[in-house]
Design an enzyme around this catalytic site. Structure first.
Site, PDB file in Angstrom:
ATOM      1  N   GLU A 189     -42.875  29.048 191.592  1.00 44.62           N
ATOM      2  CA  GLU A 189     -43.937  28.880 190.626  1.00 44.62           C
ATOM      3  C   GLU A 189     -43.790  27.843 190.145  1.00 44.62           C
ATOM      4  OE1 GLU A 189     -39.891  29.700 188.517  1.00 44.62           O
ATOM      5  OE2 GLU A 189     -41.378  30.297 190.222  1.00 44.62           O
ATOM      6  N   HIS A 232     -37.621  26.709 192.744  1.00 42.81           N
ATOM      7  CA  HIS A 232     -39.160  27.531 192.260  1.00 42.81           C
ATOM      8  C   HIS A 232     -40.134  27.506 192.508  1.00 42.81           C
ATOM      9  CE1 HIS A 232     -36.527  29.000 188.588  1.00 42.81           C
ATOM     10  NE2 HIS A 232     -35.494  27.528 188.988  1.00 42.81           N
ATOM     11  N   CYS A 265     -34.119  31.073 192.488  1.00 38.93           N
ATOM     12  CA  CYS A 265     -32.788  31.180 191.783  1.00 38.93           C
ATOM     13  C   CYS A 265     -31.822  31.268 191.896  1.00 38.93           C
ATOM     14  CB  CYS A 265     -33.657  30.318 190.538  1.00 38.93           C
ATOM     15  SG  CYS A 265     -32.894  28.427 190.145  1.00 38.93           S
TER      16      CYS A 265
END
Length: 215
Positions: free
Chosen positions: A196, A194, A80
């Site tokens: 994650e 993202h 990001c």
């Protein structure tokens, strides 16, 4: 393999650490230039403003250390804001120099789509990844385990514009335009989304990053 996660005060570090743990990797969370210098692999996460992110790295004496690690070929993943800081500069709140590890710049997402209709900025949504930059597929990249069209979670108001088309590994689409989703140059790779927070697809990307680090 230990993944060194850089903490400069602008990121959700716990979710990044948890995601790498699910992929079987040990992480070291640090703000120390010595730790970064000794790292086998680096992750630069981040949320917030580009200028604040670069100021955080400068304050900790990390800018030149990160640049040197990239020159040495240490694998580095930006996420990001961390991805955007890999570029030469951003126009967010005035021109601000970045790390200069991927040629190109970061610009505001247009307020209108290709038909001239207003579009929401920031871009917040799950969107698909497609090969870009003349790459026919994702083979040999951090996206090797991703099937084109699979979706990841995006939240950003600015987008990266790689200067070299070959550095553009994947795009998504927003407002009818291609938006750079993943860029890479040498051992440095950045994801605008993202991983994650992108479920199994995101974990597959982090897992492939680990595989690359172990080679």
């Amino acid at each position: 393999m230990k993944i060194t996660v850089i903490d400069y005060g602008l990121s959700n570090l716990r979710s990044v650490q948890n995601a790498f743990a699910r992929c079987g990797a040990e992480t070291l969370l640090t703000s120390s230039a010595a730790d970064v210098r000794a790292a086998e692999a680096l992750v630069l996460p981040g949320v917030g403003a580009f200028r604040d992110g670069m100021a955080g790295l400068e304050r900790l004496g990390l800018v030149e250390v990160i640049r040197q690690k990239a020159v040495e070929g240490t694998p580095l993943l930006g996420i990001c804001l961390g991805m955007q800081m890999l570029f030469d500069e951003s126009e967010e709140f005035g021109i601000c120099p970045g790390l200069g590890l991927i040629p190109g710049r970061v610009v505001k997402i247009p307020a209108e789509d290709v038909q001239g209709k207003p579009q929401k900025v920031p871009h917040i949504s799950w969107d698909p990844l497609f090969p870009a930059g003349g790459h026919p597929d994702f083979a040999g990249t951090v996206l090797e385990k991703v099937t084109p069209g699979q979706e990841c979670y995006f939240i950003h108001s600015y987008e990266a514009k790689p200067a070299k088309e070959a550095d553009r590994l994947a795009d998504t689409r927003y407002g009818g335009r291609g938006v750079c989703a993943v860029a890479a140059h040498g051992s440095v790779v950045g994801c605008q989304f993202h991983p994650e927070k992108s479920g199994p697809v995101g974990l597959s990307i982090l897992s492939q990053f680990i595989n690359i680090c172990q080679k």
